[in-house]
Design an enzyme around this catalytic site. Structure first.
Site, PDB file in Angstrom:
ATOM      1  N   ASP A  44       0.856  -1.188   0.000  1.00  0.00           N
ATOM      2  CA  ASP A  44       0.000   0.000   0.000  1.00  0.00           C
ATOM      3  C   ASP A  44       0.892   1.238   0.000  1.00  0.00           C
ATOM      4  OD1 ASP A  44      -2.061   2.022   0.846  1.00  0.00           O
ATOM      5  OD2 ASP A  44      -3.275   0.219   1.129  1.00  0.00           O
ATOM      6  N   ASN A  79      -4.527   6.610   1.205  1.00  0.00           N
ATOM      7  CA  ASN A  79      -5.870   6.752   1.788  1.00  0.00           C
ATOM      8  C   ASN A  79      -6.068   5.761   2.931  1.00  0.00           C
ATOM      9  OD1 ASN A  79      -8.444   8.007   1.822  1.00  0.00           O
ATOM     10  ND2 ASN A  79      -9.337   6.218   0.834  1.00  0.00           N
ATOM     11  N   SER A 117     -16.463  -2.612  -9.709  1.00  0.00           N
ATOM     12  CA  SER A 117     -17.544  -1.950  -8.988  1.00  0.00           C
ATOM     13  C   SER A 117     -18.831  -2.028  -9.792  1.00  0.00           C
ATOM     14  CB  SER A 117     -17.160  -0.473  -8.799  1.00  0.00           C
ATOM     15  OG  SER A 117     -18.267   0.269  -8.351  1.00  0.00           O
ATOM     16  N   ALA A 118     -19.951  -2.063  -9.085  1.00  0.00           N
ATOM     17  CA  ALA A 118     -21.257  -2.016  -9.751  1.00  0.00           C
ATOM     18  C   ALA A 118     -21.438  -0.699 -10.498  1.00  0.00           C
ATOM     19  CB  ALA A 118     -22.357  -2.174  -8.716  1.00  0.00           C
ATOM     20  N   TYR A 156     -14.286   7.832 -12.465  1.00  0.00           N
ATOM     21  CA  TYR A 156     -13.908   6.701 -11.600  1.00  0.00           C
ATOM     22  C   TYR A 156     -14.439   5.386 -12.181  1.00  0.00           C
ATOM     23  CZ  TYR A 156     -14.576   3.253  -7.924  1.00  0.00           C
ATOM     24  OH  TYR A 156     -14.613   2.073  -7.229  1.00  0.00           O
ATOM     25  N   LYS A 186     -12.612   1.805 -13.969  1.00  0.00           N
ATOM     26  CA  LYS A 186     -12.897   0.393 -13.647  1.00  0.00           C
ATOM     27  C   LYS A 186     -13.258  -0.370 -14.922  1.00  0.00           C
ATOM     28  CE  LYS A 186     -12.350   0.446  -9.166  1.00  0.00           C
ATOM     29  NZ  LYS A 186     -11.228  -0.245  -8.545  1.00  0.00           N
ATOM     30  N   ASN A 195     -19.964   8.673   1.488  1.00  0.00           N
ATOM     31  CA  ASN A 195     -20.848   7.493   1.507  1.00  0.00           C
ATOM     32  C   ASN A 195     -21.778   7.541   2.715  1.00  0.00           C
ATOM     33  OD1 ASN A 195     -18.077   5.854   0.214  1.00  0.00           O
ATOM     34  ND2 ASN A 195     -19.994   5.956  -0.879  1.00  0.00           N
ATOM     35  N   LEU A 196     -22.909   6.860   2.569  1.00  0.00           N
ATOM     36  CA  LEU A 196     -23.980   6.959   3.565  1.00  0.00           C
ATOM     37  C   LEU A 196     -23.590   6.429   4.954  1.00  0.00           C
ATOM     38  CD1 LEU A 196     -26.945   7.613   4.203  1.00  0.00           C
ATOM     39  CD2 LEU A 196     -27.534   5.315   3.403  1.00  0.00           C
ATOM     40  N   GLY A 214     -25.962  12.643 -10.348  1.00  0.00           N
ATOM     41  CA  GLY A 214     -25.384  11.340 -10.695  1.00  0.00           C
ATOM     42  C   GLY A 214     -26.001  10.176  -9.942  1.00  0.00           C
TER      43      GLY A 214
HETATM   44  P1  NAD Z   1      -9.566   2.400   0.358  1.00  0.00           P
HETATM   45  O1  NAD Z   1      -9.201   3.762  -0.137  1.00  0.00           O
HETATM   46  O2  NAD Z   1      -9.809   2.219   1.809  1.00  0.00           O
HETATM   47  O3  NAD Z   1      -8.464   1.335  -0.104  1.00  0.00           O
HETATM   48  C1  NAD Z   1      -7.676   1.494  -1.258  1.00  0.00           C
HETATM   49  C2  NAD Z   1      -6.221   1.386  -0.813  1.00  0.00           C
HETATM   50  O4  NAD Z   1      -5.362   1.498  -1.948  1.00  0.00           O
HETATM   51  C3  NAD Z   1      -5.832   2.505   0.156  1.00  0.00           C
HETATM   52  O5  NAD Z   1      -5.212   1.899   1.279  1.00  0.00           O
HETATM   53  C4  NAD Z   1      -4.830   3.343  -0.624  1.00  0.00           C
HETATM   54  O6  NAD Z   1      -3.841   3.906   0.214  1.00  0.00           O
HETATM   55  C5  NAD Z   1      -4.263   2.316  -1.596  1.00  0.00           C
HETATM   56  N1  NAD Z   1      -3.746   2.871  -2.855  1.00  0.00           N
HETATM   57  C6  NAD Z   1      -4.346   3.736  -3.693  1.00  0.00           C
HETATM   58  N2  NAD Z   1      -3.555   3.956  -4.768  1.00  0.00           N
HETATM   59  C7  NAD Z   1      -2.441   3.206  -4.610  1.00  0.00           C
HETATM   60  C8  NAD Z   1      -1.268   3.009  -5.367  1.00  0.00           C
HETATM   61  N3  NAD Z   1      -1.064   3.658  -6.526  1.00  0.00           N
HETATM   62  N4  NAD Z   1      -0.332   2.156  -4.910  1.00  0.00           N
HETATM   63  C9  NAD Z   1      -0.504   1.512  -3.731  1.00  0.00           C
HETATM   64  N5  NAD Z   1      -1.583   1.669  -2.950  1.00  0.00           N
HETATM   65  C10 NAD Z   1      -2.555   2.505  -3.394  1.00  0.00           C
HETATM   66  O7  NAD Z   1     -10.832   1.925  -0.493  1.00  0.00           O
HETATM   67  P2  NAD Z   1     -11.693   0.606  -0.353  1.00  0.00           P
HETATM   68  O8  NAD Z   1     -13.076   1.012  -0.067  1.00  0.00           O
HETATM   69  O9  NAD Z   1     -11.011  -0.374   0.521  1.00  0.00           O
HETATM   70  O10 NAD Z   1     -11.660   0.107  -1.866  1.00  0.00           O
HETATM   71  C11 NAD Z   1     -10.771  -0.881  -2.317  1.00  0.00           C
HETATM   72  C12 NAD Z   1     -11.023  -1.109  -3.794  1.00  0.00           C
HETATM   73  O11 NAD Z   1     -12.380  -1.491  -3.986  1.00  0.00           O
HETATM   74  C13 NAD Z   1     -10.810   0.123  -4.660  1.00  0.00           C
HETATM   75  O12 NAD Z   1     -10.192  -0.267  -5.857  1.00  0.00           O
HETATM   76  C14 NAD Z   1     -12.211   0.623  -4.926  1.00  0.00           C
HETATM   77  O13 NAD Z   1     -12.306   1.303  -6.156  1.00  0.00           O
HETATM   78  C15 NAD Z   1     -12.984  -0.682  -4.969  1.00  0.00           C
HETATM   79  N6  NAD Z   1     -14.408  -0.503  -4.637  1.00  0.00           N
HETATM   80  C16 NAD Z   1     -14.759   0.079  -3.463  1.00  0.00           C
HETATM   81  C17 NAD Z   1     -16.111   0.267  -3.159  1.00  0.00           C
HETATM   82  C18 NAD Z   1     -16.551   0.961  -1.889  1.00  0.00           C
HETATM   83  O14 NAD Z   1     -17.660   1.443  -1.843  1.00  0.00           O
HETATM   84  N7  NAD Z   1     -15.724   1.015  -0.854  1.00  0.00           N
HETATM   85  C19 NAD Z   1     -17.086  -0.174  -4.067  1.00  0.00           C
HETATM   86  C20 NAD Z   1     -16.675  -0.786  -5.249  1.00  0.00           C
HETATM   87  C21 NAD Z   1     -15.333  -0.943  -5.530  1.00  0.00           C
HETATM   88  C1  WQD Z   2     -26.016   5.590  -0.972  1.00  0.00           C
HETATM   89  C2  WQD Z   2     -27.362   6.300  -0.865  1.00  0.00           C
HETATM   90  C3  WQD Z   2     -27.314   8.588  -1.596  1.00  0.00           C
HETATM   91  C4  WQD Z   2     -24.706  10.096   1.594  1.00  0.00           C
HETATM   92  C5  WQD Z   2     -20.954   4.991  -4.191  1.00  0.00           C
HETATM   93  C6  WQD Z   2     -20.200   5.078  -5.488  1.00  0.00           C
HETATM   94  C7  WQD Z   2     -20.051   3.716  -6.093  1.00  0.00           C
HETATM   95  C8  WQD Z   2     -19.448   2.706  -5.100  1.00  0.00           C
HETATM   96  C9  WQD Z   2     -20.145   2.742  -3.782  1.00  0.00           C
HETATM   97  C10 WQD Z   2     -17.083   2.479  -5.464  1.00  0.00           C
HETATM   98  C11 WQD Z   2     -27.684   7.188  -2.070  1.00  0.00           C
HETATM   99  C12 WQD Z   2     -27.623   8.515  -0.119  1.00  0.00           C
HETATM  100  C13 WQD Z   2     -25.472   9.261   0.795  1.00  0.00           C
HETATM  101  C14 WQD Z   2     -25.347  11.152   2.312  1.00  0.00           C
HETATM  102  C15 WQD Z   2     -27.461  10.422   1.414  1.00  0.00           C
HETATM  103  N1  WQD Z   2     -18.083   2.980  -4.826  1.00  0.00           N
HETATM  104  N2  WQD Z   2     -26.816   9.426   0.712  1.00  0.00           N
HETATM  105  N3  WQD Z   2     -26.708  11.267   2.196  1.00  0.00           N
HETATM  106  O1  WQD Z   2     -23.748   6.460  -4.377  1.00  0.00           O
HETATM  107  O2  WQD Z   2     -24.649   4.092  -4.143  1.00  0.00           O
HETATM  108  O3  WQD Z   2     -22.240   4.450  -4.456  1.00  0.00           O
HETATM  109  O4  WQD Z   2     -20.257   4.101  -3.307  1.00  0.00           O
HETATM  110  O5  WQD Z   2     -17.076   1.803  -6.437  1.00  0.00           O
HETATM  111  O6  WQD Z   2     -19.233   3.869  -7.213  1.00  0.00           O
HETATM  112  O7  WQD Z   2     -20.922   5.922  -6.371  1.00  0.00           O
HETATM  113  O8  WQD Z   2     -23.260   5.063  -2.303  1.00  0.00           O
HETATM  114  O9  WQD Z   2     -23.116   5.536   0.093  1.00  0.00           O
HETATM  115  O10 WQD Z   2     -22.679   7.429  -1.536  1.00  0.00           O
HETATM  116  O11 WQD Z   2     -24.999   6.546  -1.277  1.00  0.00           O
HETATM  117  O12 WQD Z   2     -28.668  10.598   1.340  1.00  0.00           O
HETATM  118  O13 WQD Z   2     -24.709  11.938   2.999  1.00  0.00           O
HETATM  119  O14 WQD Z   2     -27.305   7.178   0.258  1.00  0.00           O
HETATM  120  O15 WQD Z   2     -28.042   9.618  -2.213  1.00  0.00           O
HETATM  121  O16 WQD Z   2     -29.058   7.112  -2.299  1.00  0.00           O
HETATM  122  P1  WQD Z   2     -23.567   5.086  -3.881  1.00  0.00           P
HETATM  123  P2  WQD Z   2     -23.431   6.177  -1.194  1.00  0.00           P
END
Ligand code: NAD
Ligand code: WQD
Length: 344
Positions: free
Chosen positions: A30, A34, A123-124, A147, A151, A197-198, A291
């Site tokens: 890592d 973040n 990601s979805a 973003y 993906k 995020n929520l 969005g």
């Molecule tokens: P996070 O930010 O907590 O974890 C990502 C980690 O990657 C962090 O620790 C960051 O320091 C590290 N990182 C970023 N760029 C890097 C680089 N160039 N080299 C080395 N390390 C690097 O996020 P997360 O929620 O744990 O997400 C992990 C993965 O899942 C991400 O790829 C994210 O896009 C994907 N994802 C997350 C969600 C979500 O809602 N959390 C949903 C769908 C997909």
């Molecule tokens: C969920 C619901 C908001 C915050 C995001 C990314 C997606 C994925 C997951 C990585 C929605 C509502 C939220 C707030 C609210 N990440 N909300 N007040 O938008 O489904 O997805 O995270 O891949 O790419 O877009 O998740 O948690 O932001 O929102 O009302 O302060 O909660 O409008 O309906 P989302 P979210």
């Protein structure tokens, strides 16, 4: 030995737990852009086993190649990436450079070290605006922000890699909305700044770090007017990675949703979190967030068929575990006193 990129992050730390608990050895990489290394200290105390941590960037191909060779890595779980949708609109090239170029360098290092098994965090968000529900893996792909497009580009790149018939075994996992934390309350999500995020926002309201939640719209075409999402417990999500690894026995590509198939509204989450925490969550209704879609949830059938994986944890458990983490760590990992993970 399994290499976990982004291993110190929210999902990465839970994936490390799943791997260690399954008896596998882990090297986590890592750049801590973040995350906090304290997460991995805690992973080790939860599992009673050590892992190796290397502070490195996935774009540093030489270092990654050295790590793959030095530790005899057999498979990579690739979670490193930038993930903030709003930020990606402001700094799109940073996202392409980190996520797409980073994955290209990682894959290059893997090829040089002859490691050809890869599980990728997609990601979805690659589906974009749902044309039908639930979202299955055949749904058209049309992400609505940079973003999401990083993906999709990575998924396409990995598909081409598999088509090259060079022995690659790859699984793209499309996560829905990961929430919750390890039941110990020792690791969880620790967002920098104001959470977008929520669940993290709701948890910070419950603990008193923020005054009230703003609900982004209550005029959607849903039973209570607020948005509906497929929230999935991060421990269930982590176990999906283990199932994917076990399934990658033959060369080829698998692309699989990781979701529960259940949709819950923002107000469902607020009420369930109130019950789990015993705290009230004041909220106000704001405008719709640009969005956002009204409803999004997975068809989890293929995950069951292809990986033998299903989620088991309820929304109540997600909220209880998220709350335990928030209560025990009101300021996240800041001020962690646990011993430092071994660095080599
Ligand atoms: P996070 O930010 O907590 O974890 C990502 C980690 O990657 C962090 O620790 C960051 O320091 C590290 N990182 C970023 N760029 C890097 C680089 N160039 N080299 C080395 N390390 C690097 O996020 P997360 O929620 O744990 O997400 C992990 C993965 O899942 C991400 O790829 C994210 O896009 C994907 N994802 C997350 C969600 C979500 O809602 N959390 C949903 C769908 C997909
Ligand atoms: C969920 C619901 C908001 C915050 C995001 C990314 C997606 C994925 C997951 C990585 C929605 C509502 C939220 C707030 C609210 N990440 N909300 N007040 O938008 O489904 O997805 O995270 O891949 O790419 O877009 O998740 O948690 O932001 O929102 O009302 O302060 O909660 O409008 O309906 P989302 P979210």
């Amino acid at each position: 030995m399994i290499l976990v990129t982004g291993g110190a992050g929210y999902i990465g730390s839970h994936v490390c737990i799943a791997l260690l608990d399954a008896g596998l050895d882990v090297v986590a990489v890592d750049n801590l852009s973040n995350s906090n290394k304290a997460s991995l200290d805690r992973v080790q105390s939860i599992c009673g086993r050590s892992l190796v941590f290397r502070l490195a960037d996935i774009r540093d191909e030489e270092t990654i190649c050295e790590i793959l060779r030095a530790f005899g890595v057999t498979a990579v779980i690739h979670l490193a990436g930038l993930k903030a949708v709003g930020d990606s609109n402001v700094r799109p090239m940073t996202y392409y450079e980190n996520n797409v170029l980073g994955t290209m360098r990682l894959v290059s290092a893997m090829k040089r070290a002859n490691v050809k098994t890869l599980v990728f965090s997609s990601s979805a968000t690659v589906y974009g605006i749902p044309r039908y529900l639930p979202l299955d893996e055949k749904h058209p792909l049309d992400p609505t922000n940079p973003y999401g497009r990083t993906k999709l580009v990575i998924e396409e790149m990995l598909k081409d890699l598999c088509r090259s018939n060079d022995g690659w075994r790859i699984c793209n996992l499309r996560y829905f909305n990961p929430v919750g934390a390890h039941e110990s309350g020792l690791v969880g999500e620790d967002p920098l700044g104001v959470p977008s995020n929520l669940l993290p926002f709701v948890a910070q309201v419950a603990i008193g770090r923020r005054e009230k939640l703003r609900i982004w719209g209550n005029d959607y075409d849903t039973p209570d007017g607020t948005g509906i999402r497929d929230f999935i417990h991060v421990i269930d999500l982590a176990s999906g990675h283990l199932s994917a690894l076990r399934q990658l026995r033959q060369p080829g590509l698998l692309t699989v949703n990781l979701g529960t198939g259940n949709g819950y509204s923002v107000l469902d989450v607020v009420r369930t979190f109130e019950a789990a925490s015993g705290r009230s969550i004041p909220y106000e209704i704001g405008e719709r967030r640009a969005g956002d879609v009204a409803v999004c949830y997975a068809d989890p059938t293929f995950a069951k068929d292809a990986l033998g994986w299903t989620s088991t944890r309820s929304l109540q458990q997600m909220c209880e575990d998220h709350w335990r983490w928030q209560l025990q760590n009101p300021n996240g990992y800041h001020g962690s006193k646990l011993p430092t993970v071994r660095e080599r």
